[in-house]
Design an enzyme around this catalytic site. Structure first.
Site, PDB file in Angstrom:
ATOM      1  N   ARG A 134       0.945  -1.105   0.107  1.00  0.00           N
ATOM      2  CA  ARG A 134       0.077  -0.220   0.116  1.00  0.00           C
ATOM      3  C   ARG A 134       0.885   1.259  -0.057  1.00  0.00           C
ATOM      4  O   ARG A 134       0.346   2.199  -0.503  1.00  0.00           O
ATOM      5  CB  ARG A 134      -0.919   0.056   1.255  1.00  0.00           C
ATOM      6  N   THR A 186      -7.593   7.571  -0.425  1.00  0.00           N
ATOM      7  CA  THR A 186      -7.224   5.873  -0.574  1.00  0.00           C
ATOM      8  C   THR A 186      -8.136   5.479   0.484  1.00  0.00           C
ATOM      9  O   THR A 186      -8.011   5.825   1.759  1.00  0.00           O
ATOM     10  CB  THR A 186      -5.786   5.448  -0.613  1.00  0.00           C
ATOM     11  N   SER A 187      -9.106   4.595   0.551  1.00  0.00           N
ATOM     12  CA  SER A 187     -10.069   4.121   1.468  1.00  0.00           C
ATOM     13  C   SER A 187      -9.105   3.009   2.451  1.00  0.00           C
ATOM     14  O   SER A 187      -7.835   2.755   2.126  1.00  0.00           O
ATOM     15  CB  SER A 187     -11.224   3.214   0.743  1.00  0.00           C
ATOM     16  N   SER A 188      -9.609   2.912   3.555  1.00  0.00           N
ATOM     17  CA  SER A 188      -9.106   2.024   4.576  1.00  0.00           C
ATOM     18  C   SER A 188      -9.094   0.663   4.015  1.00  0.00           C
ATOM     19  O   SER A 188      -9.889   0.247   3.378  1.00  0.00           O
ATOM     20  CB  SER A 188     -10.050   2.155   5.981  1.00  0.00           C
ATOM     21  N   TYR A 207     -18.276   7.411   1.267  1.00  0.00           N
ATOM     22  CA  TYR A 207     -17.568   7.581   0.095  1.00  0.00           C
ATOM     23  C   TYR A 207     -17.783   9.141  -0.222  1.00  0.00           C
ATOM     24  O   TYR A 207     -18.830   9.786  -0.242  1.00  0.00           O
ATOM     25  CB  TYR A 207     -17.597   6.657  -1.099  1.00  0.00           C
TER      26      TYR A 207
END
Length: 387
Positions: free
Chosen positions: A43, A105-107, A251
């Site tokens: 990541r 950037t999402s978890s 979101y």
């Protein structure tokens, strides 16, 4: 690929968290594959040197900076943390909280929940809507192959950074700059459509460009303004799609569907009281009531809800309502402990009465949960319905 020494042990810890949280299984082959991708698609290669952290636990928000505190930066990147990577469409610094978040950037928790719903298989052709930093595009490319992934990003500057990130990580999916609501017809048909931005009105192009039997997953953000739902649609052979809801999510909205700024609330209105505590329907939104509201009043939105200070120095719980199709319609509901709630609303469309009646209808139906509702998308409309 050489693994950064700062990462040592952090990926294993993140994998252990995802298993403990039930996002990934310790035994299923598909989960084992996704756990392995954390090593193959690190990541940190897709996170900028400076980002704004939003932990999905009780940690405080704040700036992470790889140059000034690399240990904290890596710790945050490999924790269950969403990271804001752009504010104000690039006009504000990422640490300027007055600038609205416009890319992130999402978890990892949320990313892998959606990938598990998507369930891509070998050689599936995948369309991704919203490239962002490129991490999920790389995860998809690792699963199905570079040549099978098309990812669309509306923001040219974000797309350029994503392209650099993907190249540095040795991935090369097709990356297009454009309006994701149009899909990518030149690369269709698709077996999977993976949407990484909030959507209220589902573009039919995604259904049209998918094969019968294909799967579309997205964060569906109903108009009511609470948290959205993870929606999985199955594309049918009659040109429609039908699916179900799989838990809450939140979101950033697709840019074309961002809400407009509301005009000020008027001082005049029809005044009255209600015995219904407005906190009850608010707290029930994620329990199924939000989906029921989307059936009965799909344009009703809650603009704010929570405790507020009053002119007399007391506190009250206030809910404010609007209608996205009738912008002159409004309602304010103010609840103080031990008193009937005060209601002020526009005369033409009395939004609180609609909210209250819909909530009573949901209660009479037995408080059906999100799993009791379905979504159907056709060329002309989308409908939520209670089965």
């Amino acid at each position: 690929m050489t693994i950064d020494p700062w990462v040592d042990g952090r990926i294993d810890a993140l994998n252990e968290y995802l298993i403990a949280a039930g996002v990934l299984s310790p035994s299923s082959p598909e989960s084992r594959f996704w756990r392995g991708t954390l090593n193959r698609v690190p990541r940190h290669l897709f996170v900028p040197r400076r980002a704004w952290m939003q932990p999905q636990d009780d940690r405080e928000e704040g700036l992470i900076d790889r140059d000034t505190d690399p240990a904290f930066w890596y710790h945050t990147v490999y924790s269950n943390t969403a990271l804001i990577t752009q504010r104000g469409d690039g006009t504000a610094d990422v640490a300027d909280r007055s600038g609205p978040p416009t890319s992130s950037t999402s978890s990892p928790h949320v990313v892998f929940e959606f990938l598990r719903l998507l369930n891509p298989q070998d050689e599936h052709r995948v369309l991704e809507i919203g490239t962002g930093t490129g991490w999920t595009a790389a995860l998809l490319a690792e699963r199905v192959g570079d040549s099978q992934v098309t990812t669309v990003e509306v923001d040219k500057s974000i797309a350029e950074v994503a392209a650099e990130n993907l190249k540095a990580a040795d991935y090369g999916p097709t990356l297009l700059v454009g309006d994701g609501a149009l899909g990518a017809p030149d690369h269709a048909p698709y077996d999977r459509v993976h949407v990484t931005c909030g959507v209220r009105d589902i573009p039919y192009a995604w259904v049209e460009q998918a094969r019968p039997g294909a799967v579309i997953v997205m964060p569906w953000m109903p108009a009511h303004g609470g948290w959205g739902q993870r929606l999985r649609l199955d594309v049918l052979d009659d040109g429609t799609a039908e699916g179900s809801f799989h838990g809450t999510c939140k979101y950033m909205m697709m840019r074309a569907q961002r809400p407009e700024a509301w005009p000020p609330y008027p001082d005049d209105g029809v005044n009255g009281t209600t015995w219904v505590d407005p906190r009850e329907p608010w707290n029930a939104l994620d329990e199924g009531f939000g989906l029921h509201l989307a059936i009965v009043a799909p344009n009703l939105t809650i603009t704010t809800a929570g405790w507020e200070g009053q002119e007399d120095a007391s506190s009250a719980w206030v809910m404010r309502l609007r209608d996205i199709a009738h912008r002159d319609a409004w309602a304010n509901i103010t609840a103080r402990p031990g008193q009937d709630a005060q209601v002020s609303q526009s005369g033409g469309r009395q939004l609180w009465h609609t909210m209250e009646a819909t909530y009573m209808e949901w209660l009479r139906a037995g408080r059906p949960g999100p799993g009791a509702y379905r979504m159907t998308v056709t060329p002309r409309r989308q409908d939520v319905w209670l089965r």
